[in-house]
Design a protein around this motif. Sequence first.
Motif, PDB file in Angstrom:
ATOM      1  N   LYS A 183      41.892  43.369  55.803  1.00  0.00           N
ATOM      2  CA  LYS A 183      42.576  42.375  54.966  1.00  0.00           C
ATOM      3  C   LYS A 183      41.586  41.630  54.072  1.00  0.00           C
ATOM      4  O   LYS A 183      41.858  41.373  52.893  1.00  0.00           O
ATOM      5  CB  LYS A 183      43.337  41.377  55.840  1.00  0.00           C
ATOM      6  N   ILE A 184      40.452  41.260  54.636  1.00  0.00           N
ATOM      7  CA  ILE A 184      39.432  40.551  53.860  1.00  0.00           C
ATOM      8  C   ILE A 184      38.936  41.422  52.719  1.00  0.00           C
ATOM      9  O   ILE A 184      38.809  40.969  51.566  1.00  0.00           O
ATOM     10  CB  ILE A 184      38.263  40.130  54.772  1.00  0.00           C
ATOM     11  N   LEU A 185      38.647  42.697  53.016  1.00  0.00           N
ATOM     12  CA  LEU A 185      38.163  43.614  51.994  1.00  0.00           C
ATOM     13  C   LEU A 185      39.154  43.746  50.841  1.00  0.00           C
ATOM     14  O   LEU A 185      38.777  43.652  49.667  1.00  0.00           O
ATOM     15  CB  LEU A 185      37.893  44.998  52.613  1.00  0.00           C
ATOM     16  N   TYR A 186      40.428  43.947  51.193  1.00  0.00           N
ATOM     17  CA  TYR A 186      41.420  44.102  50.135  1.00  0.00           C
ATOM     18  C   TYR A 186      41.707  42.779  49.429  1.00  0.00           C
ATOM     19  O   TYR A 186      42.051  42.765  48.235  1.00  0.00           O
ATOM     20  CB  TYR A 186      42.706  44.730  50.680  1.00  0.00           C
ATOM     21  N   GLY A 187      41.563  41.659  50.118  1.00  0.00           N
ATOM     22  CA  GLY A 187      41.723  40.371  49.460  1.00  0.00           C
ATOM     23  C   GLY A 187      40.685  40.168  48.369  1.00  0.00           C
ATOM     24  O   GLY A 187      41.002  39.743  47.245  1.00  0.00           O
ATOM     25  N   ILE A 188      39.421  40.491  48.685  1.00  0.00           N
ATOM     26  CA  ILE A 188      38.341  40.399  47.704  1.00  0.00           C
ATOM     27  C   ILE A 188      38.571  41.384  46.567  1.00  0.00           C
ATOM     28  O   ILE A 188      38.389  41.062  45.377  1.00  0.00           O
ATOM     29  CB  ILE A 188      36.977  40.658  48.377  1.00  0.00           C
ATOM     30  N   TYR A 189      38.982  42.569  46.924  1.00  0.00           N
ATOM     31  CA  TYR A 189      39.228  43.648  45.943  1.00  0.00           C
ATOM     32  C   TYR A 189      40.310  43.228  44.943  1.00  0.00           C
ATOM     33  O   TYR A 189      40.141  43.356  43.719  1.00  0.00           O
ATOM     34  CB  TYR A 189      39.652  44.894  46.721  1.00  0.00           C
ATOM     35  N   ILE A 190      41.416  42.714  45.441  1.00  0.00           N
ATOM     36  CA  ILE A 190      42.520  42.288  44.577  1.00  0.00           C
ATOM     37  C   ILE A 190      42.099  41.108  43.708  1.00  0.00           C
ATOM     38  O   ILE A 190      42.402  41.055  42.509  1.00  0.00           O
ATOM     39  CB  ILE A 190      43.759  41.923  45.423  1.00  0.00           C
ATOM     40  N   ALA A 191      41.366  40.155  44.302  1.00  0.00           N
ATOM     41  CA  ALA A 191      40.946  38.970  43.554  1.00  0.00           C
ATOM     42  C   ALA A 191      40.036  39.353  42.384  1.00  0.00           C
ATOM     43  O   ALA A 191      40.227  38.875  41.252  1.00  0.00           O
ATOM     44  CB  ALA A 191      40.227  37.994  44.486  1.00  0.00           C
ATOM     45  N   LEU A 192      39.048  40.212  42.635  1.00  0.00           N
ATOM     46  CA  LEU A 192      38.142  40.642  41.564  1.00  0.00           C
ATOM     47  C   LEU A 192      38.894  41.403  40.475  1.00  0.00           C
ATOM     48  O   LEU A 192      38.615  41.236  39.275  1.00  0.00           O
ATOM     49  CB  LEU A 192      37.025  41.515  42.140  1.00  0.00           C
ATOM     50  N   THR A 193      39.856  42.236  40.882  1.00  0.00           N
ATOM     51  CA  THR A 193      40.647  42.987  39.899  1.00  0.00           C
ATOM     52  C   THR A 193      41.448  42.041  39.015  1.00  0.00           C
ATOM     53  O   THR A 193      41.489  42.200  37.781  1.00  0.00           O
ATOM     54  CB  THR A 193      41.607  43.969  40.605  1.00  0.00           C
ATOM     55  N   MET A 194      42.084  41.043  39.616  1.00  0.00           N
ATOM     56  CA  MET A 194      42.881  40.086  38.859  1.00  0.00           C
ATOM     57  C   MET A 194      42.012  39.270  37.905  1.00  0.00           C
ATOM     58  O   MET A 194      42.408  38.993  36.759  1.00  0.00           O
ATOM     59  CB  MET A 194      43.633  39.158  39.810  1.00  0.00           C
ATOM     60  N   VAL A 195      40.822  38.875  38.351  1.00  0.00           N
ATOM     61  CA  VAL A 195      39.913  38.112  37.486  1.00  0.00           C
ATOM     62  C   VAL A 195      39.530  38.941  36.272  1.00  0.00           C
ATOM     63  O   VAL A 195      39.523  38.437  35.129  1.00  0.00           O
ATOM     64  CB  VAL A 195      38.655  37.677  38.271  1.00  0.00           C
ATOM     65  N   GLN A 196      39.233  40.222  36.470  1.00  0.00           N
ATOM     66  CA  GLN A 196      38.874  41.072  35.336  1.00  0.00           C
ATOM     67  C   GLN A 196      40.039  41.221  34.367  1.00  0.00           C
ATOM     68  O   GLN A 196      39.857  41.168  33.146  1.00  0.00           O
ATOM     69  CB  GLN A 196      38.415  42.450  35.815  1.00  0.00           C
ATOM     70  N   ILE A 197      41.255  41.407  34.885  1.00  0.00           N
ATOM     71  CA  ILE A 197      42.433  41.525  34.017  1.00  0.00           C
ATOM     72  C   ILE A 197      42.577  40.283  33.147  1.00  0.00           C
ATOM     73  O   ILE A 197      42.796  40.373  31.928  1.00  0.00           O
ATOM     74  CB  ILE A 197      43.703  41.754  34.854  1.00  0.00           C
ATOM     75  N   LEU A 198      42.436  39.112  33.756  1.00  0.00           N
ATOM     76  CA  LEU A 198      42.609  37.857  33.025  1.00  0.00           C
ATOM     77  C   LEU A 198      41.530  37.667  31.959  1.00  0.00           C
ATOM     78  O   LEU A 198      41.817  37.209  30.842  1.00  0.00           O
ATOM     79  CB  LEU A 198      42.597  36.685  34.005  1.00  0.00           C
ATOM     80  N   ILE A 199      40.287  38.018  32.290  1.00  0.00           N
ATOM     81  CA  ILE A 199      39.198  37.867  31.314  1.00  0.00           C
ATOM     82  C   ILE A 199      39.399  38.832  30.140  1.00  0.00           C
ATOM     83  O   ILE A 199      39.190  38.460  28.971  1.00  0.00           O
ATOM     84  CB  ILE A 199      37.836  38.096  31.984  1.00  0.00           C
ATOM     85  N   LEU A 200      39.806  40.061  30.427  1.00  0.00           N
ATOM     86  CA  LEU A 200      40.052  41.022  29.346  1.00  0.00           C
ATOM     87  C   LEU A 200      41.213  40.571  28.465  1.00  0.00           C
ATOM     88  O   LEU A 200      41.174  40.721  27.243  1.00  0.00           O
ATOM     89  CB  LEU A 200      40.333  42.416  29.929  1.00  0.00           C
ATOM     90  N   LEU A 201      42.248  40.029  29.092  1.00  0.00           N
ATOM     91  CA  LEU A 201      43.367  39.485  28.305  1.00  0.00           C
ATOM     92  C   LEU A 201      42.895  38.342  27.417  1.00  0.00           C
ATOM     93  O   LEU A 201      43.278  38.253  26.237  1.00  0.00           O
ATOM     94  CB  LEU A 201      44.476  39.002  29.241  1.00  0.00           C
ATOM     95  N   ALA A 202      42.065  37.462  27.965  1.00  0.00           N
ATOM     96  CA  ALA A 202      41.536  36.347  27.177  1.00  0.00           C
ATOM     97  C   ALA A 202      40.648  36.849  26.037  1.00  0.00           C
ATOM     98  O   ALA A 202      40.534  36.183  25.002  1.00  0.00           O
ATOM     99  CB  ALA A 202      40.746  35.399  28.076  1.00  0.00           C
TER     100      ALA A 202
END
Length: 482
Positions: A183-202
């Motif tokens: 769960k921890i691994l996938y939590g970090i994985y999802i969080a980093l993916t979402m941050v990248q999506i938001l930065i690229l959108l910005a």
Amino acid sequence: MNRRMILYLICQILRIEAVTMIPAAVIAIVQKEYPSLIGFIFAMLAMGGVSLLSAAFRVRKKEIYARDGFLTVSLAWIAVSLFGALPFWISGEIPNFIDCIFETVSGFTTTGASVVQNVEALPMSLLYWRSFTHWLGGMGVLVFLLAIIPIMKGKSTLVHLLRAESPGPSVEKLAPKLHQTAKILYGIYIALTMVQILILLAGGMPLFDSVTTSFATAGTGGFAIKNDSMAGYSPFQQGVVTVFMALFGVNFNIFYLLLLRQFSRVFRNQELRLYLGTMIGAILLITWNVLPQFDWNPGTAAHHVAFTVSSVMTTTGFATVDFNQWPMFSKTILVILMIFGACAGSTGGGIKSIRVLILFKEAKRNIRKMLRPRSVSAIHVDGAKVDDEVVHGVHDYLTVYTIISIASLLLIAIDNFSMETSLTAVLACLNNIGPGLDLVGPMGNYACFSAGSKLILSLDMLIGRLEIFPMLMLAVPAAWKR
């Protein structure tokens, strides 16, 4: 051998794969891509039907052992690849089923090698599915299963599954329970993916491009939705991808330590220092070597070199320039980085920095023993002693890695392409990189190979992603005995 439990786990994984196809099917409906929609519906029904087998029998004993763990992981990856290829084939976008298998195996193993010559002609739904296979395969389909469904309570069962699928010579727990670790691994994985999506959108990248690019970056896969890979995007967007490729090549334990604010342990991590030091050194050397090709503009050269080195070393496979045209010195460094790879516990491929570090330390220990034969010394990484069993495992891994590389090279050499093409194709697939040199360079693809070579390279991709031994277990008759 617990065959019922193995089949049960594979059925559960296929059920999850069917669910993950729903967004792609929705995109097909919205975009009126009806052939693709039929492909997704058929694939989901097929996986749903197979997964119903788990209800046809009762699993009395849920505990599995090391052998069962290896077989489960290997068979599961083959199953998700075969069923995941159905939308490409049924839609008619990739008419040859072997090509569909190659493309899907490349996706799930986060290799990024492709046989599609005009990526932009693919329907949006298939482009999404193609990129999402990277994201799902990046952290591992079994890890994903363990993270969302606590189907097993046996500690040894979870260890055997994680050990068979997780990259690196050993598996580390981040929490008292391995289910919590997943769960921890996938939590970090999802969080980093979402941050990248938001930065690229910005940064002005369209939503669909941001999502698919982030999926491919997170899984260090490299399937792009443009024919020129990342060359058509802005320098800012390319820079964001450069940073995130490097981040996803880091052991995820490091991010967990950062969350716990254990900064001293992060700074002392020898694998991280070797990984970053090698990356920075390669960027400096190649930038110096390719300056004439960038009109002696150090800023532009460093930008594209940093992107390329980050892409190759993390085995992502994105490209902003055709590094196939660079001097031989630079290309040689890139080939070395292909083999070197990222950190253990990351989504990257290659032999992993920790194995290189252990080999260096063992060589140093052996030299000392030659000078002082009676001395007794142990190998330490980050202050902890490395068991001799782990050291022997590294040697075994490299020995089998070399044998498989040579055998694969001999087999695909039948196609009679150049040594540069054949050798880098094998290395690119076995190390889950994607682009190689010459015909399989960043602006080429793997469509030129025969059907037999594509199957061999597909097997190499699976072998490389699962760290060799789980796939080899399938060929051992003793592994199938009760």
